[in-house]
Scaffold this active site. Structure first.
Site, PDB file in Angstrom:
ATOM      1  N   PRO A  16      27.155  -3.070  34.715  1.00  0.00           N
ATOM      2  CA  PRO A  16      27.094  -1.975  33.736  1.00  0.00           C
ATOM      3  C   PRO A  16      27.265  -2.548  32.338  1.00  0.00           C
ATOM      4  O   PRO A  16      28.144  -3.369  32.107  1.00  0.00           O
ATOM      5  CB  PRO A  16      28.317  -1.109  34.113  1.00  0.00           C
ATOM      6  CG  PRO A  16      29.250  -2.037  34.826  1.00  0.00           C
ATOM      7  CD  PRO A  16      28.397  -3.068  35.492  1.00  0.00           C
ATOM      8  N   MET A  17      26.398  -2.147  31.418  1.00  0.00           N
ATOM      9  CA  MET A  17      26.559  -2.588  30.026  1.00  0.00           C
ATOM     10  C   MET A  17      26.224  -1.421  29.100  1.00  0.00           C
ATOM     11  O   MET A  17      25.076  -0.953  29.063  1.00  0.00           O
ATOM     12  CB  MET A  17      25.646  -3.783  29.728  1.00  0.00           C
ATOM     13  CG  MET A  17      26.140  -5.097  30.314  1.00  0.00           C
ATOM     14  SD  MET A  17      25.108  -6.495  29.863  1.00  0.00           S
ATOM     15  CE  MET A  17      23.706  -6.260  30.937  1.00  0.00           C
ATOM     16  N   ALA A  18      27.244  -0.988  28.357  1.00  0.00           N
ATOM     17  CA  ALA A  18      27.043   0.104  27.403  1.00  0.00           C
ATOM     18  C   ALA A  18      26.000  -0.326  26.379  1.00  0.00           C
ATOM     19  O   ALA A  18      26.031  -1.451  25.878  1.00  0.00           O
ATOM     20  CB  ALA A  18      28.372   0.412  26.709  1.00  0.00           C
ATOM     21  N   GLN A  70      28.635   4.709  36.449  1.00  0.00           N
ATOM     22  CA  GLN A  70      30.021   4.325  36.168  1.00  0.00           C
ATOM     23  C   GLN A  70      30.694   5.347  35.260  1.00  0.00           C
ATOM     24  O   GLN A  70      30.124   5.748  34.245  1.00  0.00           O
ATOM     25  CB  GLN A  70      30.082   2.952  35.501  1.00  0.00           C
ATOM     26  CG  GLN A  70      31.524   2.461  35.383  1.00  0.00           C
ATOM     27  CD  GLN A  70      31.670   1.218  34.540  1.00  0.00           C
ATOM     28  OE1 GLN A  70      31.356   1.231  33.351  1.00  0.00           O
ATOM     29  NE2 GLN A  70      32.143   0.137  35.123  1.00  0.00           N
ATOM     30  N   CYS A 100      36.904  -2.241  30.867  1.00  0.00           N
ATOM     31  CA  CYS A 100      36.411  -2.272  29.484  1.00  0.00           C
ATOM     32  C   CYS A 100      37.540  -2.666  28.521  1.00  0.00           C
ATOM     33  O   CYS A 100      38.609  -2.057  28.538  1.00  0.00           O
ATOM     34  CB  CYS A 100      35.826  -0.906  29.099  1.00  0.00           C
ATOM     35  SG  CYS A 100      35.192  -0.930  27.414  1.00  0.00           S
ATOM     36  N   LYS A 139      35.562  -1.385  39.201  1.00  0.00           N
ATOM     37  CA  LYS A 139      35.307  -2.678  38.551  1.00  0.00           C
ATOM     38  C   LYS A 139      36.479  -2.967  37.627  1.00  0.00           C
ATOM     39  O   LYS A 139      36.831  -2.137  36.789  1.00  0.00           O
ATOM     40  CB  LYS A 139      34.002  -2.609  37.751  1.00  0.00           C
ATOM     41  CG  LYS A 139      33.657  -3.886  36.991  1.00  0.00           C
ATOM     42  CD  LYS A 139      32.229  -3.838  36.472  1.00  0.00           C
ATOM     43  CE  LYS A 139      31.851  -5.056  35.656  1.00  0.00           C
ATOM     44  NZ  LYS A 139      32.370  -5.029  34.286  1.00  0.00           N
ATOM     45  N   ASN A 200      31.731 -11.430  39.375  1.00  0.00           N
ATOM     46  CA  ASN A 200      31.086 -11.225  38.077  1.00  0.00           C
ATOM     47  C   ASN A 200      31.692 -12.147  37.015  1.00  0.00           C
ATOM     48  O   ASN A 200      32.891 -12.336  36.958  1.00  0.00           O
ATOM     49  CB  ASN A 200      31.263  -9.747  37.673  1.00  0.00           C
ATOM     50  CG  ASN A 200      30.840  -9.448  36.246  1.00  0.00           C
ATOM     51  OD1 ASN A 200      31.620  -8.922  35.463  1.00  0.00           O
ATOM     52  ND2 ASN A 200      29.613  -9.787  35.885  1.00  0.00           N
TER      53      ASN A 200
END
Ligand SMILES: Cc1cc2nc3c(=O)[nH]c(=O)nc-3n(C[C@H](O)[C@H](O)[C@H](O)COP(=O)(O)O)c2cc1C
Length: 318
Positions: A16-18, A70, A100, A139, A200
Site C-alpha cells: 500500500p502506498m498513499a 487498507q 504508517c 501491516k 517487506n
C-alpha cells in the site's frame, strides 16, 4: 500463498502506498502479474463523514481482484464501521495499517503509534475481525524505535485476534524509510506464528525477492518503492521465482507505451486536471535513468493537459 479463503496466483504483492496505489496503478501492476494489490490507506473517519476524496478511494474494478483495502484509525468501534464500509464496497481482504510513520497519522494514535499500544491494537484487530466476513490482515513495522522492538509480540497478538496474514516492514517508525530494512525481524515473526507472513522492505530485484524468501522463510513478498515507475517488477519477480528466468528489462518503447496507458487511466478515473498532475510524479519515476530524464521531467511538469504529456512522450520515442 493463501490469505483466509483467498488464493493468490503468486506471492508477489504490491505494497500500500498513499498517493501511488490508486485504482489505475493497481490495474497496471495486475496486468504485470502482481499476485495481490493493496489500496492506499483509507481513513476510518473519512468514511464516517463520507469525505468525497475518501469515498473515491473505495472504487474497485473486478480486473484487479483479489484486492486488499487498507484502513487506518485508532478506535475499535470506528475501525469496525470502516471495515463494514469497505467490505460493502466489495474488497476481498481488509488490511489494518499499524505501520504508517507520518506525524499527522501517529499524533492521532493511528498507524505505527498502535505499536506503542499493543492492547489497543489487539482490540482493534478483534473488533474488525468480528465485524466482517472477509479475511483481515495487518501491516506493521519492526517496532516504534530501537528501544521498543515488538513485531513478534504484535504478530502473536494478531494471530490470537484471528488475523489471516501479517505484513512486516523491517524498519522502526523512527527510521521512516531510511537505512536498511532488517529482514531478521521478518524471520523472527515468521518463526513465531502459524499464519502467513509477508516480508517487506528493500525488494528491488528478482534476486532480492529470492533472498528475502530464503533468509526469512516468509510466505509472501511485498514491493513498494521498487514498483514506482516499474510495474514490470511483479512479472520479473514472479517469473524468476517460478522458473529461474530473468526477463529482459522493458525497452524504451514499452516504457513509453505503459506510461501512455497509465496516463489514459488516470485521466479516465480522475479527470484531466488531476490525472495529468498526478502523472507528473509517475512520469519522473518511469523515466529515471533514461537519456534526457531531467529534461523530460521538466517538460512533464509543464504539461497541463493530456495532449501536452503525449507530445513529450512522442518526442522522446523518436
Ligand atoms: C509514497 C509511500 C506511501 C506509503 N503509504 C503507505 C500506506 O498508505 N500504508 C502502508 O501501510 N504503508 C505505506 N507505505 C509503506 C510501504 O507500504 C512499504 O512498507 C515501505 O515503502 C517499505 O517497502 P519498500 O522498501 O518495498 O518500499 C508507503 C510508502 C511510500 C514510499
Amino acid at each position: 500463498m493463501q490469505i483466509g479463503r483467498i488464493k493468490l496466483v503468486n506471492p508477489v504483492i504490491l505494497a500500500p502506498m498513499a498517493g501511488v496505489t490508486d485504482l489505475p496503478f493497481r490495474l497496471l501492476v495486475k496486468e504485470m502479474d502482481c499476485g495481490l494489490v493493496y489500496s492506499e490507506m483509507v481513513s476510518d473517519k473519512g468514511l464516517l463523514y463520507k469525505n468525497s476524496h475518501t469515498m473515491d478511494m473505495l472504487k474497485i474494478d473486478d480486473r484487479e481482484r483479489p484486492v486488499t483495502m487498507q484502513i487506518f484509525g485508532s478506535e475499535p468501534a470506528s475501525m469496525a464501521s470502516a471495515a463494514r464500509f469497505v467490505e460493502q464496497a466489495g474488497t476481498d481482504i481488509i488490511d489494518i495499517n499499524m505501520g504508517c510513520p507520518t506525524p499527522k497519522i501517529v499524533k492521532n494514535g493511528s498507524g505505527a503509534a498502535l505499536m506503542c499500544q499493543p492492547d489497543l491494537a489487539y482490540r482493534i484487530m478483534v473488533s474488525v475481525v468480528e465485524t466482517v466476513n472477509v479475511p483481515v490482515t495487518v501491516k506493521f513495522r519492526k517496532g516504534w524505535n530501537n528501544g521498543s522492538i515488538n513485531a513478534v509480540e504484535m504478530a502473536k497478538l494478531a494471530e490470537k485476534a484471528g488475523i489471516a496474514a501479517i505484513a512486516v516492514h523491517g524498519r522502526t517508525r523512527e527510521q521512516f524509510y531510511s537505512g536498511e530494512a532488517d529482514w531478521n525481524i521478518i524471520r523472527q515473526v515468521k518463526e513465531s506464528v502459524g499464519i502467513p507472513v509477508i516480508g517487506n522492505g528493500d525488494i528491488r530485484t528478482p534476486y532480492d525477492a529470492q533472498r528475502m524468501l530464503i533468509e526469512t522463510g516468509c510466505d509472501g513478498l511485498m514491493i513498494g518503492r521498487g514498483a514506482q515507475g516499474n510495474p514490470w517488477i511483479f512479472r520479473q519477480v514472479a517469473q524468476y521465482l517460478a522458473t529461474g528466468e530473468i526477463l529482459p528489462l522493458p525497452t524504451v518503447a514499452e516504457r513509453l507505451s505503459v506510461m501512455l496507458r497509465h496516463l489514459d487511466m488516470l485521466v479516465e478515473y480522475k479527470g484531466e486536471y488531476l490525472g495529468v498532475r498526478e502523472m507528473r510524479r509517475h512520469g519522473a519515476w518511469y523515466t529515471k535513468g533514461l537519456h534526457h530524464s531531467s529534461e523530460i521531467r521538466l517538460r512533464f511538469n509543464q504539461a497541463v493537459c493530456k495532449e501536452d504529456f503525449v507530445a513529450v512522450l512522442e518526442e522522446f520515442e523518436e
